[in-house]
Each structure stands twice: as C-alpha cells, then as structure tokens.
Scaffold this active site. Structure first.
Site, PDB file in Angstrom:
ATOM      1  N   CYS A  23       0.950  -1.159  -0.007  1.00  0.00           N
ATOM      2  CA  CYS A  23      -0.076  -0.009  -0.105  1.00  0.00           C
ATOM      3  C   CYS A  23       0.707   1.269  -0.288  1.00  0.00           C
ATOM      4  O   CYS A  23       2.039   1.154   0.170  1.00  0.00           O
ATOM      5  CB  CYS A  23      -0.756   0.062   1.123  1.00  0.00           C
ATOM      6  SG  CYS A  23      -0.050   0.010   2.721  1.00  0.00           S
ATOM      7  N   HIS A  72       3.937   2.076  11.929  1.00  0.00           N
ATOM      8  CA  HIS A  72       2.755   2.038  12.867  1.00  0.00           C
ATOM      9  C   HIS A  72       2.643   2.992  13.714  1.00  0.00           C
ATOM     10  O   HIS A  72       1.632   3.166  14.536  1.00  0.00           O
ATOM     11  CB  HIS A  72       2.902   0.459  13.420  1.00  0.00           C
ATOM     12  CG  HIS A  72       3.361  -0.600  12.446  1.00  0.00           C
ATOM     13  ND1 HIS A  72       4.746  -0.942  12.460  1.00  0.00           N
ATOM     14  CD2 HIS A  72       2.644  -1.002  11.656  1.00  0.00           C
ATOM     15  CE1 HIS A  72       4.903  -2.025  11.637  1.00  0.00           C
ATOM     16  NE2 HIS A  72       3.541  -2.176  11.127  1.00  0.00           N
ATOM     17  N   HIS A 129      -0.212  -4.641  19.484  1.00  0.00           N
ATOM     18  CA  HIS A 129       0.120  -4.442  18.244  1.00  0.00           C
ATOM     19  C   HIS A 129       0.669  -2.936  18.197  1.00  0.00           C
ATOM     20  O   HIS A 129       0.423  -2.139  18.925  1.00  0.00           O
ATOM     21  CB  HIS A 129      -1.163  -4.174  17.226  1.00  0.00           C
ATOM     22  CG  HIS A 129      -0.555  -4.116  15.745  1.00  0.00           C
ATOM     23  ND1 HIS A 129      -0.480  -2.985  15.283  1.00  0.00           N
ATOM     24  CD2 HIS A 129      -0.527  -4.955  14.957  1.00  0.00           C
ATOM     25  CE1 HIS A 129      -0.081  -3.006  13.908  1.00  0.00           C
ATOM     26  NE2 HIS A 129      -0.133  -4.205  13.651  1.00  0.00           N
ATOM     27  N   GLU A 145       0.673  -0.173  16.371  1.00  0.00           N
ATOM     28  CA  GLU A 145      -0.469   0.873  16.162  1.00  0.00           C
ATOM     29  C   GLU A 145      -1.092   0.921  17.287  1.00  0.00           C
ATOM     30  O   GLU A 145      -1.475   2.282  17.600  1.00  0.00           O
ATOM     31  CB  GLU A 145      -0.991   0.452  14.846  1.00  0.00           C
ATOM     32  CG  GLU A 145      -1.995   1.472  14.426  1.00  0.00           C
ATOM     33  CD  GLU A 145      -2.950   1.438  13.245  1.00  0.00           C
ATOM     34  OE1 GLU A 145      -3.898   1.874  13.365  1.00  0.00           O
ATOM     35  OE2 GLU A 145      -2.629   0.253  12.519  1.00  0.00           O
ATOM     36  N   THR A 204      -6.151   0.733  11.855  1.00  0.00           N
ATOM     37  CA  THR A 204      -6.217   0.906  10.473  1.00  0.00           C
ATOM     38  C   THR A 204      -6.332  -0.348   9.860  1.00  0.00           C
ATOM     39  O   THR A 204      -6.776  -0.569   8.517  1.00  0.00           O
ATOM     40  CB  THR A 204      -5.337   1.700   9.634  1.00  0.00           C
ATOM     41  OG1 THR A 204      -4.066   1.154  10.094  1.00  0.00           O
ATOM     42  CG2 THR A 204      -5.227   3.091  10.419  1.00  0.00           C
ATOM     43  N   CYS A 218      -7.845   1.603   6.903  1.00  0.00           N
ATOM     44  CA  CYS A 218      -7.506   2.236   5.562  1.00  0.00           C
ATOM     45  C   CYS A 218      -7.997   1.724   4.381  1.00  0.00           C
ATOM     46  O   CYS A 218      -8.506   0.399   4.287  1.00  0.00           O
ATOM     47  CB  CYS A 218      -5.885   2.131   5.669  1.00  0.00           C
ATOM     48  SG  CYS A 218      -5.199   0.797   4.957  1.00  0.00           S
ATOM     49  N   SER A 273      -0.746  -7.603  10.585  1.00  0.00           N
ATOM     50  CA  SER A 273      -2.187  -7.717  11.093  1.00  0.00           C
ATOM     51  C   SER A 273      -3.100  -7.852   9.981  1.00  0.00           C
ATOM     52  O   SER A 273      -4.026  -8.679   9.953  1.00  0.00           O
ATOM     53  CB  SER A 273      -2.668  -6.332  11.903  1.00  0.00           C
ATOM     54  OG  SER A 273      -4.018  -6.298  12.214  1.00  0.00           O
ATOM     55  N   ASN A 274      -3.079  -6.913   8.785  1.00  0.00           N
ATOM     56  CA  ASN A 274      -3.782  -7.098   7.664  1.00  0.00           C
ATOM     57  C   ASN A 274      -3.843  -8.387   7.184  1.00  0.00           C
ATOM     58  O   ASN A 274      -4.767  -8.927   6.537  1.00  0.00           O
ATOM     59  CB  ASN A 274      -3.732  -5.854   6.709  1.00  0.00           C
ATOM     60  CG  ASN A 274      -2.353  -5.909   5.896  1.00  0.00           C
ATOM     61  OD1 ASN A 274      -2.237  -6.453   4.764  1.00  0.00           O
ATOM     62  ND2 ASN A 274      -1.294  -5.401   6.514  1.00  0.00           N
ATOM     63  N   SER A 307       1.797  -5.300   3.152  1.00  0.00           N
ATOM     64  CA  SER A 307       3.264  -5.267   3.445  1.00  0.00           C
ATOM     65  C   SER A 307       4.139  -6.250   2.876  1.00  0.00           C
ATOM     66  O   SER A 307       5.281  -6.312   3.216  1.00  0.00           O
ATOM     67  CB  SER A 307       3.560  -5.204   5.009  1.00  0.00           C
ATOM     68  OG  SER A 307       2.828  -6.313   5.591  1.00  0.00           O
TER      69      SER A 307
END
EC number: 1.17.7.4
Length: 329
Positions: A29, A95, A145, A147, A185, A215, A244-245, A287
């Site tokens: 991203c 993050h 996490h 973030e 996010t 996001c 995480s994503n 990522s």
C-alpha cells in the site's frame, strides 16, 4: 486476459487445469511504500548508523533486505547508544509511536525521521482531538500491536481498548460519560462493524471519526478476497505472521469456509494443502512485496498446468509524500 502456465502435474491435483484466482488490489500500500523508501533514502544520506525502531513494516523479507543494506533494527530506543554515535538517525516505523516515545528521542538528542503512515497519524490526531474536548476514547484494536500501543499513548488517561462486543459489554463507565470511538487501520471490516454496532447500541450518543479509520488498502484487499473466496478450494495469503492485515485476510477466508494459509513466500507452501483442488486463491497483505506473488505463482506452476485469472475490484492511485528530511531537493 488470463495467463496460462504449464508445468508437471502433481499427484493429488484434480484432473485437468487448475485455476489460480489472483486478488487485486494486493501487496504494498502507499503507507508501506513510503516507509520502505524512507529507510532507503536515510541509508543513502546518513553520515552515521541508521536505527529503525521496531520493524519498519511487518514483513520478514522487507526487514531482512533493509538490514542487509545497513539498517539496525531495535525494539526500544534504549538499545541505541547514549550518547548516540555521530550522525546517527532513528526512523520511526509505519505503525506510529506514542508522544512518550517522541519525547524520549528528543531527550536523548536523537535525530528522528518519522515514517508513520499518514493514515495512522490521522487516527492519532483524532484521538488527541476527542480527548481534548473531554471525551473518553474507545479504541478498537488488537492489544500489543505497535499501532495500538502508539494510539493508546496519545491520550492514555482518556483511552480504553476494546477488541470484541464482549469487551464493550464489560465497560464500566460513570453515568453521562461521552464516548467517541476510533479503530486500528488494519482490522477486519465485518468484525469491526460488530464492535461498533455494540458500542452504538449501548452508547447512543457515541461519537465517531469524520471518516473511516480502517485504511483504503485494508478495505480493498479484504473486499477483493471476499469477491472470489467462495469459488476457491484453498486460499494462500502472502504475508508475515505479525502482519495484522495479512492475518485478517486468512481469517476472512476461513470464516467463509475456505481453508486458508499464511505464507512468507513459496517455500512455505505445503503440497498437502493443494491436494485435489481445482481453484486456488492467491492474495498478499499490504506489507508483502509484489515480487513474492510472482514467486508463489511460479511455485504453483510446478504442481500443475494453471490458468491465472486476476479479480480486480479497485484501482489504487493513493500516494503519500516522503518525510521532509528525505525528499528530493
């Protein structure tokens, strides 16, 4: 147009051609690209060692490559010599960090380049604004996490962490408390919606961010996978275990009833996952480097004749400017 790759047919595959559905958007991203490019440019111009607090992004391949180029990854600022070596620079990861971490860097005289994703910085600004007007901020995120830790640190006395509707039910707040919520996010859209619904049901005057916190890239990657997961016999998600994503993509597929596996690259593929399948879904977290997708496709064609069909639900054009210290003059 679909691409057809022909390779030896592996025992256990369904007879005939295997279809690989390739989700789009996938891989990097804008925030990840910005963070990686920031470290590369700092390495090019720094006169001393370049320290990166935490992993710049949650991907083992990216971190290894930057380490090979000279970046020194540290978990905490106290791992950096005090006083710092001449010309040393510390880069904050995508993050984000808490104000306390920033203050610690200032106190030690560290030269800082901040690679925090602008969308994470937006959440930090919202947390500060809500807290400043007297709200209790409910942050929906995963404990531990980076973030989450950074956002909780923006207004630690005014912010509560919840992860599930059960956490919402357990909140014990004084009568008349005004709440506003924010989210990490990189969360799963459906699970986050359940938590927000629970908050709204219990706190009708709940405040919310002016725009969605999850996001665009997280949203697009989940929706792209959702659009095709029902056709897949198995899904391979390219990403590291602390991403995480990427983990949310695996969970999305599994909740849909499709076996799914998180892999760092082609070497992680287990042949038994592909036994008797006719359709394989492939995607990559935000990522994960795009080239890993090609490597995974190449590995799959070693098992069968495959047709690769890309399923696109959006075209991403978002780009973020680099930190001022590393912008081209």
């Amino acid at each position: 147009m679909a691409e057809v790759f022909v390779g030896p047919v592996a025992q256990g595959y369904a007879s005939g051609e295997v279809t690989v559905l390739l989700a789009s958007p996938r891989s990097f991203c804008a925030g990840v690209e910005r963070a990686i490019e920031t470290v590369k440019r700092v390495l090019d111009v720094a006169e001393g060692p370049v320290y990166v607090r935490k992993q710049i992004v949650h991907n083992t391949v990216v971190v290894a490559e930057l380490r090979d180029r000279g970046a020194v990854f540290v978990e905490d600022l106290d791992e950096i010599p005090d006083p710092p070596p001449p010309g040393a620079v510390v880069v904050f990861s995508a993050h984000g960090v808490s104000p306390a971490v920033r203050a610690g860097a200032d106190e030690r005289g560290l030269q800082v380049v901040d690679a925090t994703c602008p969308l994470v910085a937006k959440v930090h600004a919202e947390a500060a604004r809500f807290a400043a007007r007297g709200d209790t901020v409910v942050f929906i995120g995963h404990a531990g996490h980076e973030e989450t830790e950074g956002t909780l640190g923006v207004a630690p006395r005014s912010t509560l962490l919840v992860q599930t509707p059960a956490d919402v039910a357990a909140l014990n707040l004084p009568e008349g408390t005004q709440l506003s919520y924010l989210t990490q996010t990189t969360l799963a859209l459906d699970e986050t919606a359940d938590v927000i619904d629970a908050l709204r049901a219990r706190f009708p005057t709940l405040g919310q961010p002016p725009s969605e916190d999850i996001c665009y890239a997280t949203t697009n990657r989940q929706r792209a996978l959702q659009s095709m997961v029902g056709e897949c016999d198995v899904v391979l998600v390219i990403g590291s275990c602390n991403s995480s994503n990427s983990r949310r993509l695996v969970e999305l597929a599994q909740r849909s009833g499709t076996p799914a596996y998180l892999i760092d690259g082609p070497d992680d593929i287990e042949p038994e996952w592909l036994s008797s399948v006719s359709t394989i879904g492939v995607t990559a977290g935000a990522s994960a480097p795009p080239r890993l997708v090609g490597q995974v496709i190449d590995a799959l064609r070693g098992y069968a004749s495959i047709t690769v069909v890309e399923r696109s639900i959006a075209t991403e054009t978002v780009r973020f400017g680099l930190p001022k210290q590393v912008r081209a003059q």
